[in-house]
Motif scaffolding. Structure first.
Motif, PDB file in Angstrom:
ATOM      1  N   ILE A  55       6.189  -6.259   3.784  1.00 50.89           N
ATOM      2  CA  ILE A  55       6.335  -5.215   4.800  1.00 50.89           C
ATOM      3  C   ILE A  55       5.016  -5.006   5.549  1.00 50.89           C
ATOM      4  CG2 ILE A  55       7.002  -2.820   5.241  1.00 50.89           C
ATOM      5  CD1 ILE A  55       9.260  -4.604   4.154  1.00 50.89           C
ATOM      6  N   CYS A  56       5.067  -5.132   6.850  1.00 54.07           N
ATOM      7  CA  CYS A  56       3.894  -4.904   7.684  1.00 54.07           C
ATOM      8  C   CYS A  56       3.372  -3.485   7.457  1.00 54.07           C
ATOM      9  CB  CYS A  56       4.277  -5.108   9.153  1.00 54.07           C
ATOM     10  SG  CYS A  56       2.870  -4.915  10.276  1.00 54.07           S
ATOM     11  N   SER A  57       2.057  -3.317   7.482  1.00 51.42           N
ATOM     12  CA  SER A  57       1.487  -1.981   7.257  1.00 51.42           C
ATOM     13  C   SER A  57       1.548  -1.116   8.515  1.00 51.42           C
ATOM     14  CB  SER A  57       0.030  -2.103   6.785  1.00 51.42           C
ATOM     15  OG  SER A  57      -0.763  -2.679   7.787  1.00 51.42           O
ATOM     16  N   HIS A  58       1.972  -1.691   9.619  1.00 49.22           N
ATOM     17  CA  HIS A  58       2.045  -0.929  10.867  1.00 49.22           C
ATOM     18  C   HIS A  58       3.420  -0.285  11.040  1.00 49.22           C
ATOM     19  CE1 HIS A  58       2.365  -0.813  15.456  1.00 49.22           C
ATOM     20  NE2 HIS A  58       1.474   0.095  15.135  1.00 49.22           N
ATOM     21  N   ALA A  59       4.457  -1.009  10.765  1.00 48.44           N
ATOM     22  CA  ALA A  59       5.815  -0.476  10.822  1.00 48.44           C
ATOM     23  C   ALA A  59       6.646  -1.263   9.814  1.00 48.44           C
ATOM     24  CB  ALA A  59       6.397  -0.596  12.222  1.00 48.44           C
ATOM     25  N   ASN A  60       7.856  -0.788   9.611  1.00 45.65           N
ATOM     26  CA  ASN A  60       8.657  -1.318   8.519  1.00 45.65           C
ATOM     27  C   ASN A  60       9.399  -2.597   8.914  1.00 45.65           C
ATOM     28  OD1 ASN A  60       9.902  -1.431   6.058  1.00 45.65           O
ATOM     29  ND2 ASN A  60      11.421   0.129   6.534  1.00 45.65           N
ATOM     30  N   VAL A  61       8.655  -3.672   9.123  1.00 40.74           N
ATOM     31  CA  VAL A  61       9.312  -4.936   9.435  1.00 40.74           C
ATOM     32  C   VAL A  61       8.837  -6.031   8.477  1.00 40.74           C
ATOM     33  CG1 VAL A  61       9.545  -4.340  11.887  1.00 40.74           C
ATOM     34  CG2 VAL A  61       7.644  -5.759  11.143  1.00 40.74           C
ATOM     35  N   SER A  62       9.667  -7.063   8.394  1.00 43.76           N
ATOM     36  CA  SER A  62       9.451  -8.112   7.413  1.00 43.76           C
ATOM     37  C   SER A  62       8.431  -9.142   7.913  1.00 43.76           C
ATOM     38  CB  SER A  62      10.799  -8.782   7.148  1.00 43.76           C
ATOM     39  OG  SER A  62      10.666  -9.797   6.219  1.00 43.76           O
TER      40      SER A  62
ATOM     41  N   GLU B 253       1.318 -13.732  10.810  1.00 42.41           N
ATOM     42  CA  GLU B 253       1.326 -12.854  11.979  1.00 42.41           C
ATOM     43  C   GLU B 253       2.620 -12.056  12.005  1.00 42.41           C
ATOM     44  OE1 GLU B 253      -0.130 -13.982  16.143  1.00 42.41           O
ATOM     45  OE2 GLU B 253       2.049 -14.081  16.310  1.00 42.41           O
ATOM     46  N   CYS B 254       2.477 -10.757  12.175  1.00 49.34           N
ATOM     47  CA  CYS B 254       3.660  -9.910  12.305  1.00 49.34           C
ATOM     48  C   CYS B 254       4.336 -10.215  13.634  1.00 49.34           C
ATOM     49  CB  CYS B 254       3.260  -8.438  12.216  1.00 49.34           C
ATOM     50  SG  CYS B 254       4.674  -7.351  12.444  1.00 49.34           S
ATOM     51  N   TRP B 255       5.635 -10.454  13.594  1.00 46.41           N
ATOM     52  CA  TRP B 255       6.348 -10.872  14.803  1.00 46.41           C
ATOM     53  C   TRP B 255       6.535  -9.721  15.783  1.00 46.41           C
ATOM     54  CZ3 TRP B 255      10.855  -8.186  15.585  1.00 46.41           C
ATOM     55  CH2 TRP B 255      11.374  -7.538  14.479  1.00 46.41           C
ATOM     56  N   LEU B 256       6.392  -8.466  15.311  1.00 44.66           N
ATOM     57  CA  LEU B 256       6.725  -7.364  16.203  1.00 44.66           C
ATOM     58  C   LEU B 256       5.593  -7.035  17.182  1.00 44.66           C
ATOM     59  CD1 LEU B 256       8.920  -5.465  17.016  1.00 44.66           C
ATOM     60  CD2 LEU B 256       8.169  -3.851  15.272  1.00 44.66           C
ATOM     61  N   HIS B 257       4.394  -6.786  16.671  1.00 45.21           N
ATOM     62  CA  HIS B 257       3.296  -6.431  17.583  1.00 45.21           C
ATOM     63  C   HIS B 257       2.097  -7.367  17.464  1.00 45.21           C
ATOM     64  CE1 HIS B 257       5.298  -2.436  16.715  1.00 45.21           C
ATOM     65  NE2 HIS B 257       5.574  -2.666  17.978  1.00 45.21           N
ATOM     66  N   GLY B 258       2.196  -8.380  16.604  1.00 41.68           N
ATOM     67  CA  GLY B 258       1.182  -9.431  16.630  1.00 41.68           C
ATOM     68  C   GLY B 258      -0.045  -9.266  15.758  1.00 41.68           C
TER      69      GLY B 258
END
Ligand code: FES
Length: 112
Positions: free
Chosen positions: A45-52, A64-69
């Motif tokens: 879980i990304c520490s910025h928001a709840n995404v995988s 790399e988190c796919w949502l905000h990079g």
């Protein structure tokens, strides 16, 4: 940490290079990643928001988190850039055996 906290997650040969494998260990989502000749385990879980995180790209020993990079160092869990500011837990990995049949274990009871 006692050895029995390690849980089998995969055979080494089942982990494709740079392709995260999402597993759940005692309710904890974990992304297991084989890259650069090693295997890493990071909380999924990304520490910025709840995404995988396991849906993101692996490069230079980071995911790399796919949502905000933001990308996170697989060795430390630390973010390499904004918007994430907090690290993601990383976990110790143990490999037993040789070659593709080797077994990969992860322990989530203690962060590495
Ligand atoms: S949710 Fe991962 S960087 Fe924003």
């Amino acid at each position: 940490m006692s050895a029995d906290t390690f849980v089998r997650v995969a055979a080494l040969g089942d982990l494709e290079e740079d392709t995260p494998k999402r597993v759940e260990i005692d309710g904890t989502p974990v992304s297991v990643i084989r890259t650069e000749g090693e295997v890493f385990a990071i909380n999924d879980i990304c520490s910025h928001a709840n995404v995988s995180l396991s849906e993101g790209e692996v490069e230079d020993c980071s995911i790399e988190c796919w949502l905000h990079g933001s990308s996170f160092d697989l060795r430390t869990g630390k973010p390499n850039g904004l918007p994430a500011t907090r690290p993601v837990p990383v976990y110790p990995v143990k490999i037993e055996g040789e070659g593709p049949e080797a077994t990969v274990f992860v322990s989530v009871t203690q962060e590495s």
